[in-house]
Design a protein around this motif. Structure first.
Motif, short mmCIF file in Angstrom:
data_model
loop_
_atom_site.label_atom_id
_atom_site.label_comp_id
_atom_site.label_asym_id
_atom_site.label_seq_id
_atom_site.Cartn_x
_atom_site.Cartn_y
_atom_site.Cartn_z
N VAL A 245 -3.32 7.69 -15.16
CA VAL A 245 -4.36 7.65 -14.11
C VAL A 245 -4.87 9.07 -13.92
CG1 VAL A 245 -3.54 5.61 -12.85
CG2 VAL A 245 -2.57 7.85 -12.31
N TRP B 288 -10.97 0.10 -11.70
CA TRP B 288 -10.11 1.28 -11.95
C TRP B 288 -10.44 1.85 -13.32
CZ3 TRP B 288 -7.32 -2.88 -9.45
CH2 TRP B 288 -6.99 -2.60 -8.12
N LYS C 97 -2.03 9.33 -3.27
CA LYS C 97 -3.25 8.52 -3.43
C LYS C 97 -3.13 7.67 -4.69
CE LYS C 97 -8.30 8.97 -3.78
NZ LYS C 97 -8.34 8.55 -5.22
N ALA C 98 -2.61 8.28 -5.75
CA ALA C 98 -2.44 7.55 -7.01
C ALA C 98 -1.44 6.40 -6.81
CB ALA C 98 -1.93 8.50 -8.09
N ARG C 99 -0.37 6.66 -6.06
CA ARG C 99 0.63 5.61 -5.80
C ARG C 99 -0.01 4.44 -5.06
NH1 ARG C 99 6.00 4.89 -5.40
NH2 ARG C 99 6.43 6.98 -6.18
N ALA C 100 -0.89 4.76 -4.10
CA ALA C 100 -1.55 3.69 -3.33
C ALA C 100 -2.47 2.89 -4.26
CB ALA C 100 -2.35 4.31 -2.18
N GLU C 101 -3.15 3.60 -5.18
CA GLU C 101 -4.02 2.90 -6.12
C GLU C 101 -3.20 1.97 -7.02
OE1 GLU C 101 -7.54 3.12 -6.86
OE2 GLU C 101 -7.44 3.83 -4.80
N VAL C 102 -2.08 2.49 -7.52
CA VAL C 102 -1.24 1.69 -8.42
C VAL C 102 -0.68 0.48 -7.66
CG1 VAL C 102 0.87 1.69 -9.81
CG2 VAL C 102 -0.69 3.64 -9.90
N LYS C 103 -0.36 0.68 -6.38
CA LYS C 103 0.14 -0.44 -5.58
C LYS C 103 -0.91 -1.54 -5.49
CE LYS C 103 2.30 -1.72 -1.17
NZ LYS C 103 1.87 -3.08 -1.47
N SER C 104 -2.16 -1.15 -5.28
CA SER C 104 -3.17 -2.22 -5.17
C SER C 104 -3.45 -2.82 -6.55
CB SER C 104 -4.44 -1.70 -4.50
OG SER C 104 -5.07 -0.75 -5.29
N MET C 105 -3.28 -2.04 -7.64
CA MET C 105 -3.37 -2.62 -8.98
C MET C 105 -2.29 -3.69 -9.15
SD MET C 105 -3.88 0.65 -11.46
CE MET C 105 -4.88 2.05 -10.94
N ASP D 50 -10.59 4.81 -14.38
CA ASP D 50 -9.89 6.03 -14.81
C ASP D 50 -8.57 5.71 -15.52
OD1 ASP D 50 -8.93 5.06 -12.33
OD2 ASP D 50 -7.72 6.88 -12.13
#
Lengths: 79, 79
Positions: free
Chosen positions: A46, B30, A53-61, B32
Motif C-alpha cells: 500500500v 483502492w 491510516k493504512a491499517r484503517a484502510e486495510v481493515k475496510s478492505m 494504490d
C-alpha cells in the motif's frame, strides 16, 4: 508499505479443509497432528504514509472484500 | 506444541488469485494497492517435545503434502 492479512474461519465454524488435511496427515503416519486449521494469507503493498491510516484502510478492505466477516476473522499486520 | 506453515507461490509463478484480488480492490477504489499475493496458512498442534525434531517433522509434512514444492515455497514456525 507492506500489508499482511491472515484470514481464518471463526471458532465453531466447521473447517472442512482443515479436517481433510488432518485426515491426510494421519494417513501419512503423523497421527499426533491435531486441530488443523487452514486459512488465507494475503500480502500486498500500500502507499507509504501513516501506518494507522493504512491499517484503517486495510481493515475496510477486509470488511468489504478480503474476509467474509460472517464466518471468518482476520488479523492485520502493516509496516 | 503449535506449528504454523505459510505457503506462497514462488516468485515468477503467476498468482491468479492475487491478480483477481488486486483488480477487485482497484475496482473498490483502492488503486494504490500493488503486488497482491494470496497464500495458505496451516496451523495445527503437534506432540510436545523437542522443537527441532518437530520442525523437521513439519518440514517433511510440507514436502509430502502441505505444499506443492514445484511452484510453492513455505515458511515454518514451531513453538
Amino acid at each position: 508499505m507492506k500489508a499482511k492479512v491472515q484470514v481464518f474461519l471463526k471458532p465453531g465454524v466447521l473447517d472442512v479443509q482443515g479436517k481433510a488435511v488432518e485426515a491426510a496427515l494421519h494417513g501419512l503416519g503423523w497421527s499426533d497432528v491435531q486441530n488443523v486449521r487452514v486459512g488465507r494469507t494475503i500480502e500486498f503493498d500500500v502507499a507509504d504514509g501513516d501506518a494507522d491510516k493504512a491499517r484503517a484502510e486495510v481493515k475496510s478492505m477486509c470488511d468489504k472484500l478480503l474476509a467474509n466477516t460472517v464466518i471468518e476473522s482476520y488479523a492485520i499486520e502493516v509496516g
